[in-house]
Every structure is written in structure tokens, then in C-alpha cells.
Design a protein around this motif. Structure first.
Motif, PDB file in Angstrom:
ATOM      1  N   LEU A  12       0.751  -1.150   0.020  1.00 29.82           N
ATOM      2  CA  LEU A  12      -0.154  -0.122   0.005  1.00 29.82           C
ATOM      3  C   LEU A  12       0.810   1.138  -0.151  1.00 29.82           C
ATOM      4  O   LEU A  12       0.653   2.092  -0.661  1.00 29.82           O
ATOM      5  N   TRP A  21      -2.602   5.916  -7.879  1.00 25.57           N
ATOM      6  CA  TRP A  21      -3.148   6.287  -6.550  1.00 25.57           C
ATOM      7  C   TRP A  21      -3.873   7.714  -6.903  1.00 25.57           C
ATOM      8  O   TRP A  21      -4.615   7.988  -6.396  1.00 25.57           O
ATOM      9  N   LEU A  24      -7.018   7.593  -8.423  1.00 30.59           N
ATOM     10  CA  LEU A  24      -7.850   7.008  -7.472  1.00 30.59           C
ATOM     11  C   LEU A  24      -8.547   8.099  -6.694  1.00 30.59           C
ATOM     12  O   LEU A  24     -10.020   8.180  -6.361  1.00 30.59           O
ATOM     13  N   TRP A  28     -12.450   9.609  -6.131  1.00 29.32           N
ATOM     14  CA  TRP A  28     -12.887   9.763  -4.464  1.00 29.32           C
ATOM     15  C   TRP A  28     -13.401  11.297  -4.743  1.00 29.32           C
ATOM     16  O   TRP A  28     -14.476  11.613  -3.750  1.00 29.32           O
ATOM     17  N   VAL A  37     -18.410   0.968   0.908  1.00 28.55           N
ATOM     18  CA  VAL A  37     -17.405   0.487   0.023  1.00 28.55           C
ATOM     19  C   VAL A  37     -17.614  -1.238   0.421  1.00 28.55           C
ATOM     20  O   VAL A  37     -18.068  -1.531   1.561  1.00 28.55           O
ATOM     21  N   THR A  41      -9.934  -0.488   2.229  1.00 24.30           N
ATOM     22  CA  THR A  41      -8.865  -0.327   1.077  1.00 24.30           C
ATOM     23  C   THR A  41      -7.325  -0.837   1.850  1.00 24.30           C
ATOM     24  O   THR A  41      -6.713  -1.420   1.154  1.00 24.30           O
ATOM     25  N   ASN A  42      -7.380  -0.436   3.326  1.00 18.54           N
ATOM     26  CA  ASN A  42      -6.243  -0.975   3.941  1.00 18.54           C
ATOM     27  C   ASN A  42      -6.785  -1.927   4.785  1.00 18.54           C
ATOM     28  O   ASN A  42      -7.164  -1.837   6.071  1.00 18.54           O
ATOM     29  N   ARG A  61     -16.381   5.153   3.539  1.00 19.31           N
ATOM     30  CA  ARG A  61     -15.528   5.882   3.066  1.00 19.31           C
ATOM     31  C   ARG A  61     -15.941   7.430   3.292  1.00 19.31           C
ATOM     32  O   ARG A  61     -17.081   7.568   2.426  1.00 19.31           O
ATOM     33  N   LEU A 116      -7.252   7.223   5.784  1.00 16.90           N
ATOM     34  CA  LEU A 116      -6.813   6.611   4.185  1.00 16.90           C
ATOM     35  C   LEU A 116      -6.053   7.448   3.535  1.00 16.90           C
ATOM     36  O   LEU A 116      -4.927   6.925   3.117  1.00 16.90           O
ATOM     37  N   GLU A 126     -11.755   5.912   6.455  1.00 15.01           N
ATOM     38  CA  GLU A 126     -12.552   4.891   6.223  1.00 15.01           C
ATOM     39  C   GLU A 126     -13.082   4.398   7.719  1.00 15.01           C
ATOM     40  O   GLU A 126     -12.364   4.250   8.587  1.00 15.01           O
TER      41      GLU A 126
END
Length: 191
Positions: A12, A21, A24, A28, A37, A41-42, A61, A116, A126
Motif C-alpha cells: 500500500l 493512486w 483514484l 474519490w 465500500v 482499502t487498507n 469511506r 486513508l 474509512e
């Protein structure tokens, strides 16, 4: 020997330096403020904070605008003492994110949350939410505490980890005599 979660953390970290990223984050930014979600993600961070891949758990999120949360002064003719522009919001961003997620999903209870990502304009968090009425949660010996009545609306009452931090309740014992029930509440009591 390294664990699988340590490999997830490093991957990550490497992913955050790629142009994908940034794409992404741009996606978002254009999406809604509070989005449910399918999976975290993590994953390593979510599992460390109590997330389990079973029925009753949800991940949301939340996007929060960065910057000081100063109150804007009204355009009124006279100025009362409550119109001061130097009053800052005493809540941290993670606590705000938990409150917004809980407001969007009132039937779920906030378990925990984590940061996040961030860009020039927003923070992204998150939030781990739990459906306390599910039989799977009520039977789980590590999670059945959240089903009790004293844990309703945890995030609004500042009982989550970020809420307790913002209230100054990280310390215990002799160092925290003036911190209970909260930094600002104990200040009001002594006056």
C-alpha cells in the motif's frame, strides 16, 4: 518471518507513490461524501482495529474538507460575544468522519476508523460500522459488548477512540485528574 499484513502495508505504501493512486483520489473527490465500500482499502489497518469479513460489518469511506473549522462571523449590525471568529472546532477530523458516517447509517454503530489518504483539499477516512442487531454480532464473544444499550450512538457521545482522544481522555491515573469527564467539561466544573 514477515506476516501477510506487513506485506500488505508495504504494498500500500508503494501504491501511494504511483500515478494510479492519484487517479483514484481524483475519482474519490468526484464521488459522494459518504460512500459504502465492499471491502477495506487498507485491510491490515482495518483488521487491527477490529474489522472481520463477516455479516454485520460495513466499511464506509468519508470525505472531509481540510482547513481550519473557524466559525464565520455573521453580517449582523451588532456583535455578541458568541460571534467571535477565533473559536475553533474542538473535534478532530476522524471524529467528524465517524459522526457523518453514523448520521448516514443510523442503524449501525461505529466500531473504529482510520485515515486513508489526503490531498490538497480533502481528508479521506474509512469508518468500520457494525450492525449490533445481527445475531452473528450478538453471539460473537469479542463483539457482543457493542449490542448493549450503554453503547448506543457511541460516536456522537465521544466514546470511540478518536472521540476519547479529542476529549483528552488518553491518559489515566494521577496524570489525568483534571481530564475527567473531559478536558472542557472539567474546565467548566472548576469555574
Amino acid at each position: 518471518m514477515k506476516s501477510a499484513y506487513s506485506y500488505m502495508k508495504t504494498s500500500l505504501r508503494q501504491k501511494r507513490e504511483t500515478p494510479e493512486w492519484r487517479m483514484l483520489l481524483a475519482r474519490w473527490r468526484k464521488s459522494r461524501v459518504t460512500v459504502r465500500v465492499k471491502k477495506p482499502t487498507n485491510l491490515a489497518k482495518a483488521r487491527a482495529l477490529g474489522f472481520k469479513a463477516k455479516t454485520g460489518f460495513s466499511i464506509v469511506r468519508v470525505r472531509i474538507r481540510r482547513g481550519g473549522h473557524k466559525k464565520t462571523r455573521p453580517k449582523a449590525g451588532r456583535r455578541s460575544k458568541r460571534m467571535t471568529i477565533n473559536k475553533n472546532l474542538k473535534m478532530n477530523y476522524r471524529w467528524i468522519a465517524e459522526n457523518r458516517a453514523n448520521k448516514k447509517f443510523p442503524n449501525l454503530e461505529v466500531l473504529n476508523s482510520y485515515k486513508l489518504a489526503q490531498d490538497g483539499k480533502f481528508y479521506f477516512f474509512e469508518v468500520i460500522l457494525v450492525d449490533k442487531n445481527r445475531p452473528e454480532i450478538k453471539k460473537d464473544k469479542n463483539l457482543k459488548w457493542i449490542s448493549s444499550k450503554k453503547h448506543t450512538r457511541r460516536s456522537f457521545r465521544g466514546l470511540t477512540s478518536s472521540g476519547r482522544k479529542s476529549r483528552g481522555l488518553r491518559k489515566k491515573g494521577r496524570r489525568a485528574i483534571k481530564a475527567r469527564p473531559g478536558v472542557r467539561a472539567s474546565g467548566r466544573k472548576s469555574k
